[in-house]
Design a protein around this motif. Structure first.
Motif, short mmCIF file in Angstrom:
data_model
loop_
_atom_site.label_atom_id
_atom_site.label_comp_id
_atom_site.label_asym_id
_atom_site.label_seq_id
_atom_site.Cartn_x
_atom_site.Cartn_y
_atom_site.Cartn_z
N THR A 45 48.19 -8.59 7.68
CA THR A 45 47.25 -7.87 8.53
C THR A 45 46.57 -6.76 7.74
OG1 THR A 45 48.44 -8.33 10.59
CG2 THR A 45 47.07 -6.37 10.56
N ARG A 46 47.35 -5.99 7.02
CA ARG A 46 46.80 -4.89 6.23
C ARG A 46 45.98 -5.42 5.06
NH1 ARG A 46 44.29 -1.33 5.87
NH2 ARG A 46 44.73 0.89 5.58
N GLU A 47 46.46 -6.49 4.43
CA GLU A 47 45.73 -7.06 3.29
C GLU A 47 44.35 -7.55 3.70
OE1 GLU A 47 46.11 -10.75 0.06
OE2 GLU A 47 47.90 -10.04 1.14
N ALA A 48 44.24 -8.04 4.93
CA ALA A 48 42.95 -8.55 5.41
C ALA A 48 41.98 -7.43 5.73
CB ALA A 48 43.17 -9.41 6.65
N GLY A 49 42.46 -6.18 5.79
CA GLY A 49 41.58 -5.05 6.01
C GLY A 49 41.77 -4.32 7.32
N PHE A 50 42.66 -4.83 8.19
CA PHE A 50 42.84 -4.23 9.51
C PHE A 50 43.74 -3.00 9.45
CE2 PHE A 50 41.88 -8.72 10.12
CZ PHE A 50 40.80 -8.63 10.99
N THR A 51 43.51 -2.06 10.38
CA THR A 51 44.28 -0.82 10.38
C THR A 51 45.18 -0.67 11.60
OG1 THR A 51 42.45 0.38 11.42
CG2 THR A 51 42.54 0.38 9.01
N GLY A 52 45.18 -1.67 12.46
CA GLY A 52 46.04 -1.61 13.64
C GLY A 52 46.48 -2.99 14.06
N SER A 79 48.00 -1.81 21.04
CA SER A 79 48.27 -2.19 22.43
C SER A 79 49.29 -3.32 22.42
CB SER A 79 46.97 -2.66 23.11
OG SER A 79 46.41 -3.76 22.42
N GLY A 80 49.41 -3.97 23.56
CA GLY A 80 50.29 -5.12 23.68
C GLY A 80 50.25 -5.65 25.09
N GLN A 101 57.85 -0.25 28.92
CA GLN A 101 56.77 -0.53 27.96
C GLN A 101 55.79 0.63 27.89
OE1 GLN A 101 55.27 -4.51 28.23
NE2 GLN A 101 53.54 -4.13 26.89
N LEU A 102 55.51 1.25 29.02
CA LEU A 102 54.64 2.43 29.02
C LEU A 102 55.24 3.55 28.17
CD1 LEU A 102 53.40 2.96 32.69
CD2 LEU A 102 52.01 2.41 30.69
N GLU A 103 56.53 3.77 28.32
CA GLU A 103 57.18 4.83 27.55
C GLU A 103 57.13 4.53 26.06
OE1 GLU A 103 61.03 4.96 29.38
OE2 GLU A 103 60.38 6.41 30.93
N LEU A 104 57.38 3.26 25.71
CA LEU A 104 57.30 2.86 24.31
C LEU A 104 55.90 3.08 23.76
CD1 LEU A 104 58.52 1.40 21.81
CD2 LEU A 104 57.77 -0.75 22.85
N PHE A 105 54.90 2.62 24.50
CA PHE A 105 53.52 2.73 24.03
C PHE A 105 53.08 4.19 23.96
CE2 PHE A 105 51.56 -1.72 24.89
CZ PHE A 105 52.58 -2.31 24.16
N VAL A 112 46.01 1.47 24.67
CA VAL A 112 45.96 0.87 26.01
C VAL A 112 47.19 -0.01 26.19
CG1 VAL A 112 43.43 0.83 26.13
CG2 VAL A 112 44.65 -1.17 25.24
N ILE A 113 47.42 -0.42 27.45
CA ILE A 113 48.39 -1.47 27.74
C ILE A 113 47.63 -2.62 28.38
CG2 ILE A 113 49.06 -0.48 29.99
CD1 ILE A 113 51.94 -1.54 29.38
N VAL A 114 47.85 -3.82 27.86
CA VAL A 114 47.10 -5.00 28.29
C VAL A 114 47.82 -5.66 29.47
CG1 VAL A 114 46.28 -7.29 27.62
CG2 VAL A 114 46.14 -5.38 26.00
N TYR A 115 47.18 -5.63 30.64
CA TYR A 115 47.77 -6.22 31.84
C TYR A 115 47.22 -7.64 32.02
CZ TYR A 115 49.15 -6.99 36.70
OH TYR A 115 49.70 -7.51 37.85
#
Length: 311
Positions: A45-52, A79-80, A101-105, A112-115
């Motif tokens: 993921t990082r090698e491809a250039g993404f930061t998140g 997110s997730g 999950q909210l507490e973790l995020f 965001v959290i993806v519903y």
């Protein structure tokens, strides 16, 4: 975890580019990349250039452990997915379900959290045809929207805005169902624009951006292979069958005009994360190669639209 914002964008708008681990490993189809380690996913993921990155089944569920593994790869938590059941559940129970999950995020700094509405969903069932999915019209959309708004307000209190993911195989799949949900929810319910799922469902990205641009707070980008899409028998094919057949690919490798999509997002003032994802067979479509292809296509489209990119 990231360098300063590039502030020379023509529009004054900035986005960040993230990658979904689903491109390496699919939680609903373990045979697709199930043996790929989280370490490999994050390195590439990082090698491809993404930061998140978004989360998946291979990620730690402890805040300190998750923060540590992400920091070691210089990646942010974006997110997730949360498997919601607000159609059938009461608000008190749903709040209890989502709170861990909210507490973790919150603790790791997710945007965001993806519903995703998973009551009676067929998205993860290979023996269920797409046409057998639940239909929003069969439920009380007014009551559903009211309760989803309450849940979204609860998420906002944690500092983790809810974003509603229209998704193939669920009760909120089509553009018409997006319309119903947007018309029956309050402003706390934001919209995740998933360009690939919308086209798959027969919807129009330009139309949805025009109608709900002020409520779009998260973007998933994937592309569609038109020849595969044209051959899908929805009365017999499951969503997962379609994934295995290769209906999805990364931006720049299918039928969606991303120059147009990004310009329209810029026109409505969208700022936030733009995620690349494509549920594909990693044996047929090398994840790193396709991640780089998607990154390059989006960077070109974002630049043409006048966006700056946060690194």
């Amino acid at each position: 975890m990231s360098s300063p914002i590039i502030s020379s964008s023509a529009s004054g708008l900035n986005v960040r580019l993230g990658m979904s681990p689903i491109s390496w490993s699919n939680d609903d189809l373990p045979q697709l990349g199930g043996d790929t380690s989280l370490e490999t996913c994050l390195i590439e993921t990082r090698e491809a250039g993404f930061t998140g990155t978004e989360t998946g089944g291979k990620f730690p569920s402890d805040a300190k452990a998750l923060e540590s593994v992400l920091r070691s790869h210089d990646l942010a938590l974006v997110s997730g997915w949360y498997s919601g059941t607000m159609i059938s559940n009461d608000i008190a129970s749903e709040k209890r379900r989502i709170t861990p999950q909210l507490e973790l995020f919150r603790d790791v700094g997710a945007a965001v959290i993806v519903y995703g509405e998973t009551f009676e969903t067929v998205q993860n069932q290979q023996d269920r045809a797409l046409a057998s999915r639940p239909k929003l019209a069969d439920f009380d959309a007014v009551a559903y929207g009211r309760n989803l708004t309450l849940l979204a307000e609860y998420c906002a209190d944690y500092g983790v805005p809810l974003t509603l993911h229209h998704h193939m195989g669920t009760a909120v799949e089509s553009e018409a169902e997006i319309d119903i949900m947007m018309n029956n929810t309050g402003e706390a319910v934001n919209l995740l624009l998933d360009t690939g799922h919308l086209v798959f469902a027969g919807g129009n990205n330009a139309s949805v951006i025009s109608k709900y641009g002020n409520r779009i707070n998260h973007v998933h980008t994937k592309d569609i292979r038109p020849d595969i899409l044209a051959g899908i028998d929805r009365d017999n094919k499951s969503f997962l069958d379609c994934v295995l057949d290769g209906v999805f690919t990364v931006p720049g490798d299918g039928m969606i005009d991303y120059d147009d999509v990004m310009q329209r997002l810029a026109d409505v003032g969208y700022e936030g994360w733009v995620i690349v994802e494509a549920e594909q067979d990693p044996i047929k479509a090398n994840p790193l190669i396709y991640a780089k292809k998607g990154y390059d296509a989006l960077m070109e489209a974002l630049t043409k639209a006048g966006y700056g990119v946060t690194y």
